[in-house]
Design a protein around this motif. Sequence first.
Motif, mmCIF file in Angstrom:
data_model
loop_
_atom_site.group_PDB
_atom_site.id
_atom_site.type_symbol
_atom_site.label_atom_id
_atom_site.label_comp_id
_atom_site.label_asym_id
_atom_site.label_seq_id
_atom_site.Cartn_x
_atom_site.Cartn_y
_atom_site.Cartn_z
ATOM 1 N N UNK A 1 0.805 -1.216 0.000
ATOM 2 C CA UNK A 1 0.000 0.000 0.000
ATOM 3 C C UNK A 1 0.842 1.272 0.000
ATOM 4 N N UNK A 2 2.145 1.124 0.102
ATOM 5 C CA UNK A 2 3.024 2.293 0.197
ATOM 6 C C UNK A 2 2.899 3.160 -1.052
ATOM 7 N N UNK B 1 -6.020 2.133 12.892
ATOM 8 C CA UNK B 1 -5.950 3.566 13.137
ATOM 9 C C UNK B 1 -5.231 4.281 11.997
ATOM 10 N N UNK B 2 -5.557 5.558 11.841
ATOM 11 C CA UNK B 2 -4.861 6.409 10.872
ATOM 12 C C UNK B 2 -3.984 7.379 11.652
ATOM 13 N N UNK C 1 -2.464 2.567 9.455
ATOM 14 C CA UNK C 1 -1.884 3.283 8.326
ATOM 15 C C UNK C 1 -1.280 4.604 8.779
ATOM 16 N N UNK C 2 -0.058 4.872 8.326
ATOM 17 C CA UNK C 2 0.589 6.166 8.532
ATOM 18 C C UNK C 2 0.436 6.946 7.237
ATOM 19 N N UNK D 1 -1.587 10.024 1.543
ATOM 20 C CA UNK D 1 -0.780 8.997 0.882
ATOM 21 C C UNK D 1 -0.214 8.072 1.953
ATOM 22 N N UNK D 2 -0.292 6.754 1.739
ATOM 23 C CA UNK D 2 0.201 5.783 2.709
ATOM 24 C C UNK D 2 1.727 5.789 2.715
ATOM 25 N N UNK D 3 2.295 6.039 3.897
ATOM 26 C CA UNK D 3 3.751 6.065 4.045
ATOM 27 C C UNK D 3 4.264 4.820 4.791
#
Length: 207
Positions: A119-120, A140-141, A176-177, A151-153
């Motif tokens: 997902x990056x 969690x986000x 997700x970060x 954007x997923x980091x």
Amino acid sequence: MSVKEFLKSKVFFTQVAIALGIVLVVVFLLLQWLSVTTNHGDVIPVPDLRKMTSEKAAEALEALDLEIVVLDTVDFEPGFPPYTITEQDPLPKVTVKEDRKIYVKVNSGGYSTIAVPDLIQKSYRQAVPTLKNMGLEEGTKTYVPYLAKDVVLEMKQKGKKLKAGDKVMKASKIDLVLGDGKTGYQENDSISDTRTIEPKTGEDNDE
């Protein structure tokens, strides 16, 4: 005696009556035989086998002169105990004849493991459906400084950083970060400026 006279005679009608009587007796006996051999009218309601182990279900069906056939083991369903029946055909209360086979599917012993998707650098809108399609859930986000928003980091589970291909249990929550869209992303071991958002639940939506 001519044929015309014979057809009008008492002897002819007597023979016709005897023949009809024989036919009726034969038909009656045939229907009785069919009734016995096919158990006509003798039906059995199928019991509800769901949440029973296949062994217990086999015992219950054997007592009713029915037979169990296990078709498959399905992916774990939390609403059913491990190794119990989740589906059956025919359905409960359907009436069948004796010796009928009842087909069932059995719950697996637990969730299987699946590989985490990559997902990056994908958008949050892309990431969430991808997780759901893989049998995973959104956790969690957490927002960190980054030029592009949502954007997923990074991907994490219980604080541990994940990479694509790592194995996790199905139905696991993946945190997700995401980028906050405000500034450049600084990749450090610890990020001071973060904001964590829990995924919305049904209760939150009701409020």
